[in-house]
Design a protein around this motif. Structure first.
Motif, mmCIF file in Angstrom:
data_model
loop_
_atom_site.group_PDB
_atom_site.id
_atom_site.type_symbol
_atom_site.label_atom_id
_atom_site.label_comp_id
_atom_site.label_asym_id
_atom_site.label_seq_id
_atom_site.Cartn_x
_atom_site.Cartn_y
_atom_site.Cartn_z
ATOM 1 N N SER A 91 0.845 -1.533 -0.184
ATOM 2 C CA SER A 91 0.458 -0.377 -0.243
ATOM 3 C C SER A 91 0.946 1.819 0.020
ATOM 4 C CB SER A 91 -0.757 -0.211 1.154
ATOM 5 O OG SER A 91 0.109 0.508 2.183
ATOM 6 N N ASP A 92 -0.028 2.400 -0.176
ATOM 7 C CA ASP A 92 0.873 3.630 -0.930
ATOM 8 C C ASP A 92 1.566 4.415 1.148
ATOM 9 O OD1 ASP A 92 2.148 5.356 -2.962
ATOM 10 O OD2 ASP A 92 1.176 7.394 -0.648
ATOM 11 N N ILE A 93 2.082 5.119 1.204
ATOM 12 C CA ILE A 93 2.348 5.525 2.712
ATOM 13 C C ILE A 93 1.000 6.440 3.160
ATOM 14 C CG2 ILE A 93 3.963 7.093 1.787
ATOM 15 C CD1 ILE A 93 4.859 7.545 4.098
ATOM 16 N N THR A 94 1.023 7.146 2.225
ATOM 17 C CA THR A 94 0.179 8.319 2.677
ATOM 18 C C THR A 94 -1.570 7.357 3.355
ATOM 19 O OG1 THR A 94 -1.533 7.920 0.086
ATOM 20 C CG2 THR A 94 0.229 10.091 1.148
ATOM 21 N N THR A 95 -1.942 5.828 2.600
ATOM 22 C CA THR A 95 -3.034 5.443 3.030
ATOM 23 C C THR A 95 -2.169 5.143 4.699
ATOM 24 O OG1 THR A 95 -2.062 2.701 2.274
ATOM 25 C CG2 THR A 95 -4.037 4.838 1.193
ATOM 26 N N THR A 96 -1.026 4.789 5.441
ATOM 27 C CA THR A 96 -1.322 4.319 6.860
ATOM 28 C C THR A 96 -0.672 5.711 7.602
ATOM 29 O OG1 THR A 96 1.193 3.849 5.683
ATOM 30 C CG2 THR A 96 0.660 1.578 5.617
ATOM 31 N N LEU A 97 -1.020 6.664 7.322
ATOM 32 C CA LEU A 97 -0.920 8.045 7.873
ATOM 33 C C LEU A 97 -1.725 7.727 8.976
ATOM 34 C CD1 LEU A 97 -0.073 10.525 5.474
ATOM 35 C CD2 LEU A 97 1.317 8.778 6.644
ATOM 36 N N ASN A 98 -0.733 8.356 9.726
ATOM 37 C CA ASN A 98 -1.795 8.768 11.839
ATOM 38 C C ASN A 98 -2.949 9.967 11.370
ATOM 39 O OD1 ASN A 98 -0.123 10.153 13.034
ATOM 40 N ND2 ASN A 98 0.848 8.722 13.863
ATOM 41 N N PRO A 99 -3.568 10.332 11.691
ATOM 42 C CA PRO A 99 -4.375 11.144 11.279
ATOM 43 C C PRO A 99 -3.258 12.857 11.718
ATOM 44 C CG PRO A 99 -5.403 9.964 12.952
ATOM 45 C CD PRO A 99 -3.857 9.825 13.248
ATOM 46 N N LEU A 117 -0.308 16.981 8.453
ATOM 47 C CA LEU A 117 0.836 17.453 8.212
ATOM 48 C C LEU A 117 0.483 17.768 6.456
ATOM 49 C CD1 LEU A 117 2.935 18.780 8.630
ATOM 50 C CD2 LEU A 117 4.016 16.736 10.045
ATOM 51 N N TRP A 118 1.040 16.434 6.385
ATOM 52 C CA TRP A 118 -0.099 16.520 4.972
ATOM 53 C C TRP A 118 -1.123 17.106 3.953
ATOM 54 C CZ3 TRP A 118 2.453 13.013 0.495
ATOM 55 C CH2 TRP A 118 2.003 13.384 -0.168
ATOM 56 N N GLU A 119 -1.763 16.983 4.398
ATOM 57 C CA GLU A 119 -2.883 17.883 3.718
ATOM 58 C C GLU A 119 -2.991 19.021 3.598
ATOM 59 O OE1 GLU A 119 -4.913 16.720 1.771
ATOM 60 O OE2 GLU A 119 -5.296 14.715 1.902
ATOM 61 N N VAL A 143 6.937 14.991 6.035
ATOM 62 C CA VAL A 143 5.938 14.201 7.183
ATOM 63 C C VAL A 143 6.280 12.491 7.928
ATOM 64 C CG1 VAL A 143 3.903 12.615 7.732
ATOM 65 C CG2 VAL A 143 4.411 14.683 5.712
ATOM 66 N N ARG A 144 6.873 12.077 7.093
ATOM 67 C CA ARG A 144 7.864 11.238 8.337
ATOM 68 C C ARG A 144 9.053 11.468 9.221
ATOM 69 N NH1 ARG A 144 8.730 7.553 4.045
ATOM 70 N NH2 ARG A 144 11.036 7.864 4.272
ATOM 71 N N LEU A 145 9.753 12.251 8.669
ATOM 72 C CA LEU A 145 11.403 12.322 9.739
ATOM 73 C C LEU A 145 10.533 13.492 10.275
ATOM 74 C CD1 LEU A 145 13.587 11.756 6.806
ATOM 75 C CD2 LEU A 145 12.788 10.133 9.107
ATOM 76 N N SER A 146 9.435 14.347 9.759
ATOM 77 C CA SER A 146 9.684 15.861 10.402
ATOM 78 C C SER A 146 11.048 16.714 11.262
ATOM 79 C CB SER A 146 8.702 15.648 12.228
ATOM 80 O OG SER A 146 7.776 16.885 12.473
#
Ligand code: ADP
Ligand code: ZN
Length: 600
Positions: free
Chosen positions: A520-528, A533-535, A565-568
C-alpha cells in the motif's frame, strides 16, 4: 571542479545516484558518446544535466515535445540552474534575447526542438560558442517503425559531422532490440558506449481483470484506490475518450480529455491542467503521453486492449516515475480480442506488416492470459535475463489464478457453435448454453437443439471468460465482416473429438477482501496527525505552484513531502537532509516549511 556527487547533493538535493547514473555521467563528462536505455522514471535527465554543469560550455538538449520543454526548464530554474528553451512558441524578440544570452555564455542548458536545431542559422550560431554536449532525448523517434517517428530526427547525424569533438548522449525508454539497433545506426553511434538498465518497474502493481462492465469496474477501482490522485485512462477511440470523460465528470471526478480530433489549443489546455494540478484524470487515446514527465501519476488504466506489449509497457510506465507505489490496471474481454483482430485484418498494411501486428497482438494476449508473474512475462519478452523469482506484487503473484480442466465445457461451447450453424456471437451462444429462452433464441428454434441449456451450471461471466480464452487459443475465430460471429477452426476438431484437453484459468475479478492486496501507499498508513500535516503541505505546495506559474511537482515531489511528514525535521540542518531539498530550495522555502512543521 565540483564533483558529480556534490552537484547531485547540493543542486538536486538527492543523496545518492540511482542505477547507472554515476557511470553514465562520468563517461559523458569525460567526453565519451553514449546510448542510455533506461525505463521511464529511471532518471535519464540527470545523466546529461549533471555533465552539463561539469563541462565547459552549454549543453544542447534536443527534445521533440515543445509543449513539455517549458516545465523542464521551470524545474531547473527552481533549483538555480541556468536553462532556456528555443522553439517556435517564442516570440521573435524572445528568440533574439535567448540567442544573445547563448552567445554570451549565460546558459548551462538549452532545450531545442529538432527542426530548430537543424536550421542553418542555429547551426552557425552554435559554431561560435563552446558546447558541453548534445543530448538527444526520446531517441527512439528516429525509428521509422515506431509510432513516434519524427523525420527530423534522422538528420540529427549532422551533429556528429559538424561537431565531431562534442560528446553526444542519446536516451530512450523504448526497450526492444530493433529500435536500439536503429538508433545506433541512424545517429552514427556505432562507437558509443551503451548503458542498458533493467526495464523492471518494481513500484508498479500490474493488474488485468476480466471485463464485465468496464466503466463501472473502472469507477470502483478509482474510488477504492485513487481518490484525488492523478491518473491516465487509455481508450481506443476518440469517441470513447469523449464519452468516458463526460461520464467520469458526471460521477464527480475531475477528468479531462485528449485525442487527435481536438483542436491543438484544447489539447494544450487539458495537458497543462493535468500537469499543473495534482488530482486530474486524463482520458486519452495513445496520442497522449510521450515525454510526459509528471512524476506523480498514480495510476494508468486501460479500458481497451493495447496492440502490443511494447505499447502496454510504455503506457503503463508513465505511472509512478517518482518511485512510489503506482497501479497499472486493465479490464479486458472477448470484445477486445475480436476488435483488435478485426483492426489488423481491415488495415491497409502489407502482408508483412500484418504478420508482425498479429504476432505482437498474440504476445499481448498471452500476457493477459498468463498464469505466471506478469512482470517476469514482460521482462522476458524484452529479452531481459531475469531471476526466475516471481515479483510477488502483481495480480497473478498475489492471487494465483486457478487453472482447471475445462475440456468438457469447451466441448459444449464448440458444439453449440456447430449446432447453431456457426452464425452467432458469444452473447447469443451463452444464452443458448445457459438455456435462456430469449425472443431471438425462440425465433431460431434454438431452444429445441441438444446444446440448449447444457451450460446452466455456469454463470454468464464464467462463460464469457471461457469464450474469450478459447478465441485467444485459436479454437474459435471471427473474420472482419462477421461482427463477432464465431466459427470453428482446424484446432477445434481435436477438442471436439476428445483428442485434446483444454486447461483454462478461472476469472480473478474485482478484489475480494480475502484476497491479498498489493503494497500500500504510505499515505494510506498515516496517522491522523501525520495526515493533517500531509494535507497542509499539499495545500501550501499547490498555492506556491500557482503563484509561480509552475506545476506542483516542480516545487516539491510527493516523495519529498512524505519524507517531511515521516521524519518531521526540526532544524534547517535536518531539513537539508531530506531528499529533493537542495541548496536553492532550502534557501527559498525553509522558513515556510519549518512553520508548517511546527504547526504554526
Ligand atoms: P526519466 O526521464 O528516465 O523517465 P527522470 O529523469 O524524469 O526520468 O527522473 C524521474 C524522477 O526521478 C524525477 O522526478 C527525478 O527528479 C527523480 N530522480 C532522478 N534521479 C534521482 C536520484 N538519483 N535520486 C532521487 N531521485 C531521482
Ligand atoms: Zn508477479
Amino acid at each position: 571542479m565540483p564533483s558529480a556527487l556534490k552537484i547531485l547533493k547540493e543542486v538536486f538535493g538527492y543523496p545518492d545516484f540511482r542505477g547507472q547514473q554515476a557511470e553514465v555521467i562520468a563517461h559523458l563528462a569525460n567526453g565519451g558518446d553514449c546510448l542510455v536505455l533506461m525505463p521511464t522514471g529511471g532518471g535519464k535527465s540527470l545523466c546529461y544535466q549533471i555533465p552539463a554543469l561539469l563541462r565547459n560550455g552549454v549543453a544542447i538538449v534536443v527534445s521533440p515535445l515543445i509543449a513539455l520543454m517549458q516545465n523542464q526548464v521551470a524545474a531547473l530554474h527552481e533549483i538555480g540552474v541556468r536553462a532556456a528553451v528555443l522553439n517556435s512558441s517564442l516570440s521573435p524578440e524572445d528568440t533574439v534575447t535567448v540567442e544573445q544570452k547563448l552567445l554570451a555564455g549565460e546558459y548551462d542548458l538549452l532545450y531545442v526542438a529538432p527542426e530548430r536545431l537543424l536550421t542553418a542559422r542555429f547551426l552557425n550560431l552554435i559554431e561560435r560558442i563552446a558546447i558541453a554536449l548534445f543530448a538527444i532525448d526520446e531517441a527512439h523517434c528516429v525509428s521509422q517503425w515506431g509510432h513516434d517517428f519524427r523525420p527530423e530526427y534522422i538528420q540529427l547525424s549532422v551533429l556528429h559531422e559538424r561537431f565531431p569533438k562534442v560528446p553526444r548522449i542519446a536516451l530512450t525508454a523504448t526497450a526492444d532490440l530493433d529500435t536500439r539497433r536503429e538508433i545506433i545506426e541512424r545517429l552514427g553511434l556505432g562507437a558509443a558506449k551503451i548503458f542498458v538498465s533493467s526495464f523492471d518497474r518494481p513500484n508498479i502493481h500490474y493488474q488485468i481483470i476480466d471485463k464485465t462492465n468496464g466503466r463501472m469496474q473502472l469507477l470502483d477501482f478509482i474510488k477504492a484506490q485513487h481518490q484525488d490522485d492523478a491518473g491516465i485512462i487509455y481508450c481506443l477511440s476518440r469517441k470513447k475518450v469523449d464519452e468516458i470523460t463526460a461520464w467520469l465528470v458526471n460521477q464527480g471526478l475531475r477528468a479531462v480529455a485528449y485525442h487527435a480530433g481536438m483542436s491543438s489549443q484544447e489539447r494544450r489546455q487539458n495537458q497543462e491542467k493535468f500537469l499543473r494540478e495534482d488530482d486530474i484524470i486524463m482520458v486519452a487515446t495513445v496520442a497522449f503521453g510521450m515525454g510526459i514527465d509528471k512524476p506523480d501519476i498514480r495510476f494508468v488504466a486501460h479500458l481497451d486492449l493495447p496492440r502490443s506489449i511494447e505499447g502496454y509497457y510504455q503506457e503503463t510506465g508513465r505511472a509512478g516515475r517518482d518511485g512510489r507505489v503506482a497501479n497499472a490496471w486493465m479490464a479486458y474481454g472477448l470484445g477486445d480480442v475480436i476488435q483488435r483482430r478485426r483492426m489488423i485484418e481491415e488495415s491497409e498494411a502489407q502482408f508483412k506488416f500484418k504478420q508482425v501486428a498479429v504476432r505482437k497482438l498474440e504476445a499481448m494476449l498471452s500476457l493477459c492470459e498468463t498464469t505466471t508473474c506478469r512482470r517476469l512475462h514482460m521482462l522476458s519478452y524484452f529479452g531481459e535475463m531475469v531471476d526466475t523469482v516471481p515479483c510477488g506484487n502483481c495480480d497473478v503473484c498475489l492471487n494465483p489464478p486457478q487453472v482447471w480442466d475445462a475440456t468438457v465445457e469447451v466441448q459444449k461451447a464448440l458444439s453449440c457453435v456447430y449446432r447453431t450453424g456457426q452464425n452467432f456471437g458469444a452473447g447469443y451462444l451463452i444464452d443458448v448454453l445457459r438455456g435462456n429462452r430469449t425472443a431471438r433464441v425462440k425465433e431460431w428454434c434454438h431452444d429445441k437443439i441438444s446444446t440448449f441449456g447444457i451450460g446452466k451450471d455456469l454463470s454468464e461471466t464464467t462463460w464469457r471468460g471461457i469464450f474469450r480464452q478459447i478465441v485467444v487459443l485459436g479454437l474459435l475465430m471471427t473474420d472482419s465482416e462477421s461482427h463477432g460471429i464465431l466459427y470453428l477452426t482446424e484446432l477445434s476438431r481435436a477438442v471436439l473429438k476428445g483428442q485434446q484437453s483444454v486447461h483454462l484459468r478461472l476469472p480473478i475479478n474485482s478484489i475480494r477482501s480475502s484476497e491479498k492486496q498489493p503494497d500500500s501507499d504510505i499515505t494510506t498508513t498515516l496517522n491522523p496527525t501525520e495526515h493533517y500535516l500531509w494535507e497542509r503541505l499539499r495545500t501550501w505546495r499547490a498555492k506556491t505552484a500557482k503563484e509561480n506559474g509552475v506545476p506542483a511537482y516542480v516545487i516539491f515531489h510527493d516523495a519529498t513531502l512524505q519524507e517531511l511528514v515521516r521524519l518531521s525535521p526540526k532544524t534547517e540542518d535536518e531539513l537539508r537532509r531530506i531528499t529533493g531539498i537542495g541548496v536553492r530550495k532550502l534557501d527559498k522555502y525553509s522558513s515556510h516549511l519549518m512553520a508548517i512543521l511546527r504547526g504554526d
